[in-house]
Design a protein around this motif. Structure first.
Motif, PDB file in Angstrom:
ATOM      1  N   VAL A 113       0.608  -1.624   0.170  1.00  0.00           N
ATOM      2  CA  VAL A 113       0.612   0.078  -0.370  1.00  0.00           C
ATOM      3  C   VAL A 113       1.115   1.027   0.105  1.00  0.00           C
ATOM      4  O   VAL A 113       1.750   1.173   0.916  1.00  0.00           O
ATOM      5  N   HIS A 114       0.449   2.158  -1.073  1.00  0.00           N
ATOM      6  CA  HIS A 114       1.664   3.436  -0.930  1.00  0.00           C
ATOM      7  C   HIS A 114       0.884   4.333  -0.096  1.00  0.00           C
ATOM      8  O   HIS A 114       0.322   4.645   0.077  1.00  0.00           O
ATOM      9  N   ASP A 115       2.709   4.653   0.434  1.00  0.00           N
ATOM     10  CA  ASP A 115       2.445   6.023   1.307  1.00  0.00           C
ATOM     11  C   ASP A 115       1.483   5.832   2.595  1.00  0.00           C
ATOM     12  O   ASP A 115       0.343   6.821   2.580  1.00  0.00           O
ATOM     13  N   PRO A 116       1.059   4.803   3.557  1.00  0.00           N
ATOM     14  CA  PRO A 116       0.096   4.142   4.490  1.00  0.00           C
ATOM     15  C   PRO A 116       0.310   4.922   5.700  1.00  0.00           C
ATOM     16  O   PRO A 116       0.460   4.505   6.445  1.00  0.00           O
ATOM     17  N   TYR A 117       0.413   6.416   5.339  1.00  0.00           N
ATOM     18  CA  TYR A 117       0.440   7.395   6.510  1.00  0.00           C
ATOM     19  C   TYR A 117      -0.273   7.106   8.233  1.00  0.00           C
ATOM     20  O   TYR A 117       0.216   6.993   8.776  1.00  0.00           O
TER      21      TYR A 117
ATOM     22  N   ALA B   7      -2.774   9.051   2.016  1.00  0.00           N
ATOM     23  CA  ALA B   7      -1.882   9.201   1.664  1.00  0.00           C
ATOM     24  C   ALA B   7      -0.999  10.469   1.741  1.00  0.00           C
ATOM     25  O   ALA B   7      -0.965  11.614   0.599  1.00  0.00           O
ATOM     26  N   SER B   8      -0.056  11.239   2.788  1.00  0.00           N
ATOM     27  CA  SER B   8      -0.014  12.044   3.480  1.00  0.00           C
ATOM     28  C   SER B   8       0.867  13.038   2.239  1.00  0.00           C
ATOM     29  O   SER B   8       0.618  13.935   2.013  1.00  0.00           O
ATOM     30  N   LEU B   9       2.069  12.071   2.170  1.00  0.00           N
ATOM     31  CA  LEU B   9       2.904  12.932   1.089  1.00  0.00           C
ATOM     32  C   LEU B   9       2.293  12.307  -0.605  1.00  0.00           C
ATOM     33  O   LEU B   9       2.610  13.472  -0.917  1.00  0.00           O
ATOM     34  N   ASP B  10       2.120  11.212  -1.075  1.00  0.00           N
ATOM     35  CA  ASP B  10       1.031  11.496  -2.019  1.00  0.00           C
ATOM     36  C   ASP B  10      -0.732  12.643  -2.217  1.00  0.00           C
ATOM     37  O   ASP B  10      -0.430  12.684  -3.762  1.00  0.00           O
ATOM     38  N   ARG B  11      -0.722  13.619  -1.446  1.00  0.00           N
ATOM     39  CA  ARG B  11      -1.642  13.980  -1.348  1.00  0.00           C
ATOM     40  C   ARG B  11      -3.387  13.257  -1.631  1.00  0.00           C
ATOM     41  O   ARG B  11      -3.589  13.538  -3.288  1.00  0.00           O
ATOM     42  N   GLU B  12      -3.357  11.988  -1.426  1.00  0.00           N
ATOM     43  CA  GLU B  12      -4.606  11.382  -1.851  1.00  0.00           C
ATOM     44  C   GLU B  12      -4.808  11.204  -0.476  1.00  0.00           C
ATOM     45  O   GLU B  12      -4.704  10.635   0.348  1.00  0.00           O
ATOM     46  N   LEU B  13      -6.831  10.704  -0.686  1.00  0.00           N
ATOM     47  CA  LEU B  13      -7.734   9.570   0.070  1.00  0.00           C
ATOM     48  C   LEU B  13      -7.836   8.613  -0.636  1.00  0.00           C
ATOM     49  O   LEU B  13      -8.257   9.136  -1.648  1.00  0.00           O
TER      50      LEU B  13
ATOM     51  N   THR C  44      -9.465   6.827  -5.984  1.00  0.00           N
ATOM     52  CA  THR C  44      -8.497   7.815  -5.191  1.00  0.00           C
ATOM     53  C   THR C  44      -8.476   9.632  -5.596  1.00  0.00           C
ATOM     54  O   THR C  44      -8.977   9.762  -6.286  1.00  0.00           O
ATOM     55  N   GLU C  45      -8.567  10.036  -4.343  1.00  0.00           N
ATOM     56  CA  GLU C  45      -9.351  10.796  -4.307  1.00  0.00           C
ATOM     57  C   GLU C  45      -7.952  12.502  -4.445  1.00  0.00           C
ATOM     58  O   GLU C  45      -7.281  12.461  -2.905  1.00  0.00           O
ATOM     59  N   PRO C  46      -7.416  12.741  -5.305  1.00  0.00           N
ATOM     60  CA  PRO C  46      -6.475  14.037  -5.115  1.00  0.00           C
ATOM     61  C   PRO C  46      -6.971  14.820  -4.142  1.00  0.00           C
ATOM     62  O   PRO C  46      -7.933  15.322  -4.151  1.00  0.00           O
ATOM     63  N   VAL C  47      -5.989  15.467  -3.099  1.00  0.00           N
ATOM     64  CA  VAL C  47      -6.435  16.782  -2.253  1.00  0.00           C
ATOM     65  C   VAL C  47      -5.279  17.236  -2.575  1.00  0.00           C
ATOM     66  O   VAL C  47      -4.299  17.361  -3.000  1.00  0.00           O
ATOM     67  N   SER C  48      -6.120  19.046  -2.384  1.00  0.00           N
ATOM     68  CA  SER C  48      -4.864  20.020  -2.625  1.00  0.00           C
ATOM     69  C   SER C  48      -4.236  20.986  -1.615  1.00  0.00           C
ATOM     70  O   SER C  48      -3.353  21.394  -1.942  1.00  0.00           O
TER      71      SER C  48
ATOM     72  N   TYR D 211      -1.689  19.480   1.964  1.00  0.00           N
ATOM     73  CA  TYR D 211      -0.771  18.728   2.399  1.00  0.00           C
ATOM     74  C   TYR D 211      -0.822  18.132   3.391  1.00  0.00           C
ATOM     75  O   TYR D 211      -0.765  19.057   3.993  1.00  0.00           O
ATOM     76  N   GLY D 212       0.234  17.146   3.472  1.00  0.00           N
ATOM     77  CA  GLY D 212      -0.091  16.311   5.048  1.00  0.00           C
ATOM     78  C   GLY D 212      -1.341  15.567   5.334  1.00  0.00           C
ATOM     79  O   GLY D 212      -1.921  16.314   6.841  1.00  0.00           O
ATOM     80  N   VAL D 213      -2.073  15.182   4.817  1.00  0.00           N
ATOM     81  CA  VAL D 213      -3.356  14.725   5.472  1.00  0.00           C
ATOM     82  C   VAL D 213      -2.748  13.537   6.281  1.00  0.00           C
ATOM     83  O   VAL D 213      -1.989  13.320   6.324  1.00  0.00           O
ATOM     84  N   ASN D 214      -3.485  13.776   7.280  1.00  0.00           N
ATOM     85  CA  ASN D 214      -2.980  13.449   8.296  1.00  0.00           C
ATOM     86  C   ASN D 214      -4.297  12.116   9.034  1.00  0.00           C
ATOM     87  O   ASN D 214      -3.690  11.308   9.016  1.00  0.00           O
ATOM     88  N   HIS D 215      -4.992  13.266   9.735  1.00  0.00           N
ATOM     89  CA  HIS D 215      -5.960  12.501  11.153  1.00  0.00           C
ATOM     90  C   HIS D 215      -7.038  12.631  10.654  1.00  0.00           C
ATOM     91  O   HIS D 215      -7.820  13.917   9.638  1.00  0.00           O
ATOM     92  N   ALA D 216      -8.428  12.359  11.202  1.00  0.00           N
ATOM     93  CA  ALA D 216      -9.590  11.915  10.413  1.00  0.00           C
ATOM     94  C   ALA D 216     -11.115  11.733  11.746  1.00  0.00           C
ATOM     95  O   ALA D 216     -10.115  10.913  12.323  1.00  0.00           O
ATOM     96  N   ASP D 217     -12.110  12.610  11.878  1.00  0.00           N
ATOM     97  CA  ASP D 217     -12.792  11.214  12.545  1.00  0.00           C
ATOM     98  C   ASP D 217     -14.234  11.742  11.419  1.00  0.00           C
ATOM     99  O   ASP D 217     -14.467  12.553  10.793  1.00  0.00           O
ATOM    100  N   PHE D 218     -15.339  10.676  11.871  1.00  0.00           N
ATOM    101  CA  PHE D 218     -16.789  10.926  10.678  1.00  0.00           C
ATOM    102  C   PHE D 218     -17.333  11.264  12.221  1.00  0.00           C
ATOM    103  O   PHE D 218     -18.169  11.601  12.997  1.00  0.00           O
ATOM    104  N   SER D 219     -18.711  12.148  11.246  1.00  0.00           N
ATOM    105  CA  SER D 219     -20.116  12.935  11.384  1.00  0.00           C
ATOM    106  C   SER D 219     -20.997  11.037  12.376  1.00  0.00           C
ATOM    107  O   SER D 219     -20.417  10.006  12.329  1.00  0.00           O
ATOM    108  N   MET D 220     -21.484  11.980  13.199  1.00  0.00           N
ATOM    109  CA  MET D 220     -22.085  10.840  13.926  1.00  0.00           C
ATOM    110  C   MET D 220     -23.146   9.691  12.891  1.00  0.00           C
ATOM    111  O   MET D 220     -23.538   8.956  12.877  1.00  0.00           O
TER     112      MET D 220
END
Length: 396
Positions: free
Chosen positions: A156-160, A175-181, A194-198, A200-209
């Protein structure tokens, strides 16, 4: 004969008075006449109906619309994990190992060799597998939590970092350095979208209820994303109003109305209305704010301040910080989780090659355990809950 009508009237009047007296006497308890009029019982209003949560299709139903963490009560382990041995898994980013700690003895019982730069140990959606995110090794190492044995790495590429959608349909690789979800099959890890993002450093997350969207932090550009879960698409993006912001961990409030985003440069956490996605407000907690962990009763949140060796305690109901715990001799508290019984907060010491065990009732340090170099996203396992949303253990 002339007085007969008056006599009849008197008799009738006396009779009526007598009936009234009998009726009056009959009001005593236990003597109510069957034909006497009764007082109608007060109408008790029906309890208000709980609001309906129309969740993401396929997502397990929300247990309590007022508490997204309702399934995470002390020791409420799912049948899927209740026989797993209790362990603390510590990924050492510079040693390329995972230290395994027995929380009862505070001793390391195993050291597992994994890929290059392991960042987080992540429970799978079905809670049967622990995935080690080997960020620079571009692999995920599966660990069987029943045996503690590691399996064959999966490419799996770039699994931060790694998350799972609330319906278990996809794994989401940050994928932090790849700038992708990258949305993947949660078992085989094959790419679905693959969802590209503009940012830098996609990192952490949480979901709505309701699971229909999630909030993502972008560490290196100081931004937040809002992502539609079902469409697998970014639907919102904003820059945090702080020069040099570095957002980290993300947690939703128990009632689902707010998101909290730790910021290690702003030295606090941002409070965000996730639905509206308007500009958040900053609440200062301490230097190097990094990790966010909810107590087992959903009343408090533990906030690790990596830059000053402290843990702030935030009360959800009071909407304020109520305590601050200082680690003896300092430290660098980073990522971690709460024990199954809720009594111990476990955190990695990122820059000190150690792990801290902290009493959640008093803030007392219970143990300080030496591990490998650069310990990061440790996972306490197993934990209560029905399914995992990923990271070091976000359970619903």
């Amino acid at each position: 004969m002339r007085h007969q009508p008056m006599t009849r009237t008197l008799l009738a009047t006396v009779g009526l008075l007598g009936l009234a007296a009998v009726a009056a006497c009959g009001t005593g308890a236990g003597h109510r006449d069957a034909d006497a009029p009764t007082t109608r019982a007060a109408v008790v209003p029906a309890p208000p109906k709980k609001k309906q949560i129309h969740g993401l299709p396929g997502m397990p139903p929300v247990l309590d619309p007022q508490d997204v963490y309702a399934a995470d009560r002390p020791n409420r382990l799912s049948p899927a994990v209740k026989n797993f041995p209790s362990r603390v898994y510590v990924p050492n980013t510079e040693s390329d190992t995972v230290s395994v700690i027995d929380p009862r003895t505070y001793e390391i019982v195993d050291t597992i060799r994994v890929g290059r730069q392991p960042q987080h140990v992540v429970p799978s959606w079905d809670m049967k597998t622990l995935w080690v995110n080997n960020n620079r090794g571009h692999t995920l190492t599966p660990i069987d939590p029943r045996t503690g044995e590691a399996g064959e790495p999966v490419e799996v590429h770039d699994p931060y970092n790694l998350y799972f959608t609330p319906n278990g349909k996809y794994a989401v690789v940050m994928a932090s350095l790849d700038r992708e979800l990258v949305f993947r099959d949660p078992h085989t890890m094959k790419v679905v979208k693959t969802e590209p993002v503009s940012c830098y450093g996609v990192n952490h997350a949480d979901f709505s209820m309701d699971g229909r969207y999630f909030i993502v932090s972008c560490e290196f550009s100081g931004e937040l994303l809002k992502v539609d879960t079902e469409k697998m698409k970014v639907i919102g993006q904003q820059k945090l109003p702080f020069e040099g912001a570095m957002p980290q961990d993300v947690k939703v409030s128990p009632d689902g109305k707010r998101f909290y985003v730790a910021d290690m440069m702003a030295d606090g956490m941002w409070v965000l209305d996730g639905d509206k996605f308007t500009t958040p407000k900053l609440l200062h907690t301490g230097k190097g704010t990094h990790g966010l962990y909810v107590s087992r009763d959903s009343r408090e949140m533990y906030v690790s301040n990596r830059g000053e060796g402290t843990i702030s305690v935030f009360d959800f109901t009071q909407n304020k910080l109520t305590k601050k715990w200082h680690l003896p001799d300092g430290g660098s508290p980073d990522m971690g989780g709460v024990s199954a019984d809720g009594k111990v907060l476990w955190l990695s010491g990122r820059y000190d090659a150690e792990v801290y065990a902290i009493d959640t009732r008093t803030g007392t340090q219970l143990a300080r355990i030496k591990v490998g170099s650069g310990p990061h996203g440790l996972a306490v396992y197993p934990q209560p809950g029905r399914y995992s949303l990923g990271h070091t253990g976000i359970f619903r």
